[in-house]
Design a protein around this motif. Structure first.
Motif, PDB file in Angstrom:
ATOM      1  N   PHE A 186      33.655 -41.629 -33.143  1.00 29.90           N
ATOM      2  CA  PHE A 186      33.600 -42.255 -32.807  1.00 29.90           C
ATOM      3  C   PHE A 186      32.995 -42.150 -31.606  1.00 29.90           C
ATOM      4  O   PHE A 186      33.467 -41.430 -30.675  1.00 29.90           O
ATOM      5  N   PRO A 187      32.037 -43.145 -31.353  1.00 31.36           N
ATOM      6  CA  PRO A 187      31.207 -43.280 -30.305  1.00 31.36           C
ATOM      7  C   PRO A 187      32.235 -43.452 -28.573  1.00 31.36           C
ATOM      8  O   PRO A 187      31.752 -42.848 -27.389  1.00 31.36           O
ATOM      9  N   ALA A 188      33.267 -44.074 -28.537  1.00 24.41           N
ATOM     10  CA  ALA A 188      33.992 -44.441 -27.989  1.00 24.41           C
ATOM     11  C   ALA A 188      34.320 -43.122 -27.356  1.00 24.41           C
ATOM     12  O   ALA A 188      34.569 -43.298 -26.246  1.00 24.41           O
ATOM     13  N   LYS A 189      34.800 -42.218 -28.352  1.00 22.81           N
ATOM     14  CA  LYS A 189      35.500 -40.308 -27.969  1.00 22.81           C
ATOM     15  C   LYS A 189      34.271 -40.372 -27.080  1.00 22.81           C
ATOM     16  O   LYS A 189      35.239 -39.712 -26.067  1.00 22.81           O
ATOM     17  N   ILE A 190      32.939 -40.311 -26.914  1.00 26.95           N
ATOM     18  CA  ILE A 190      32.342 -39.732 -26.444  1.00 26.95           C
ATOM     19  C   ILE A 190      32.574 -39.743 -25.433  1.00 26.95           C
ATOM     20  O   ILE A 190      32.185 -39.572 -24.247  1.00 26.95           O
ATOM     21  N   ALA A 191      31.970 -41.264 -24.625  1.00 23.83           N
ATOM     22  CA  ALA A 191      31.895 -42.263 -23.547  1.00 23.83           C
ATOM     23  C   ALA A 191      33.508 -41.631 -22.810  1.00 23.83           C
ATOM     24  O   ALA A 191      32.709 -41.844 -21.583  1.00 23.83           O
ATOM     25  N   ARG A 192      34.526 -41.168 -23.296  1.00 21.41           N
ATOM     26  CA  ARG A 192      35.851 -41.493 -22.406  1.00 21.41           C
ATOM     27  C   ARG A 192      35.424 -40.165 -22.140  1.00 21.41           C
ATOM     28  O   ARG A 192      36.094 -39.976 -21.377  1.00 21.41           O
ATOM     29  N   SER A 193      34.664 -38.679 -22.870  1.00 28.74           N
ATOM     30  CA  SER A 193      34.817 -38.266 -21.687  1.00 28.74           C
ATOM     31  C   SER A 193      33.874 -38.000 -20.447  1.00 28.74           C
ATOM     32  O   SER A 193      34.087 -37.274 -20.085  1.00 28.74           O
ATOM     33  N   ARG A 194      33.617 -39.324 -20.289  1.00 30.14           N
ATOM     34  CA  ARG A 194      32.782 -38.870 -18.732  1.00 30.14           C
ATOM     35  C   ARG A 194      33.621 -39.684 -17.597  1.00 30.14           C
ATOM     36  O   ARG A 194      34.714 -40.061 -18.126  1.00 30.14           O
ATOM     37  N   SER A 195      32.822 -38.382 -16.801  1.00 30.33           N
ATOM     38  CA  SER A 195      33.722 -38.638 -15.003  1.00 30.33           C
ATOM     39  C   SER A 195      34.295 -39.990 -15.217  1.00 30.33           C
ATOM     40  O   SER A 195      33.451 -41.356 -15.181  1.00 30.33           O
TER      41      SER A 195
END
Length: 126
Positions: free
Chosen positions: A59-68
């Motif tokens: 999920f692209p959101a999973k990657i975005a959620r990893s950001r500070s």
């Protein structure tokens, strides 16, 4: 006029349906959107990501959620509507953010093959 909620659009394409390719593309897109619009993630109201049907490894959101500072941002992933002949391996995002910018000052970011989606936006050619 004060702060208001504004919509910020963006899109990118990936060269392959792999975790690594998606991670590179999503992180690049998020960094560019934040930088071009001076966004503080703490001011993000929500973000909705869409992906074409040929993207299914993460999920692209999973990657975005990893950001500070993105760990508490409400995120949603949806599948992009299929249109015959449309752009393949494409990730789109709509971010709602509190900002002092007027809507016409928002810079919508389109990277890689997604540049063809909005050729009318001069600043989209990052």
């Amino acid at each position: 006029m004060g702060w208001r909620v504004r919509g910020v659009r963006g899109a990118t394409t990936v060269e392959a349906n792999t975790y690594e390719a998606l991670e590179r593309a999503v992180l690049e897109l998020m960094e560019e959107i934040e930088a071009q619009n001076d966004i503080d993630p703490r001011e993000i109201v929500s973000a909705t990501f869409s992906a074409t049907t040929d993207i299914d490894v993460v999920f692209p959101a999973k990657i975005a959620r990893s950001r500070s500072q993105w760990e508490h941002v409400p995120l949603l992933d949806v599948q992009q509507m299929y249109v015959k002949g449309s752009l393949e391996r494409c990730i789109r995002v709509l971010i709602h953010v509190n900002t002092p910018l007027e809507q016409h000052q928002i810079k919508h970011i389109y990277l890689n093959g997604a540049r063809d989606l909005r050729p009318d936006l001069v600043y989209a050619q990052i």
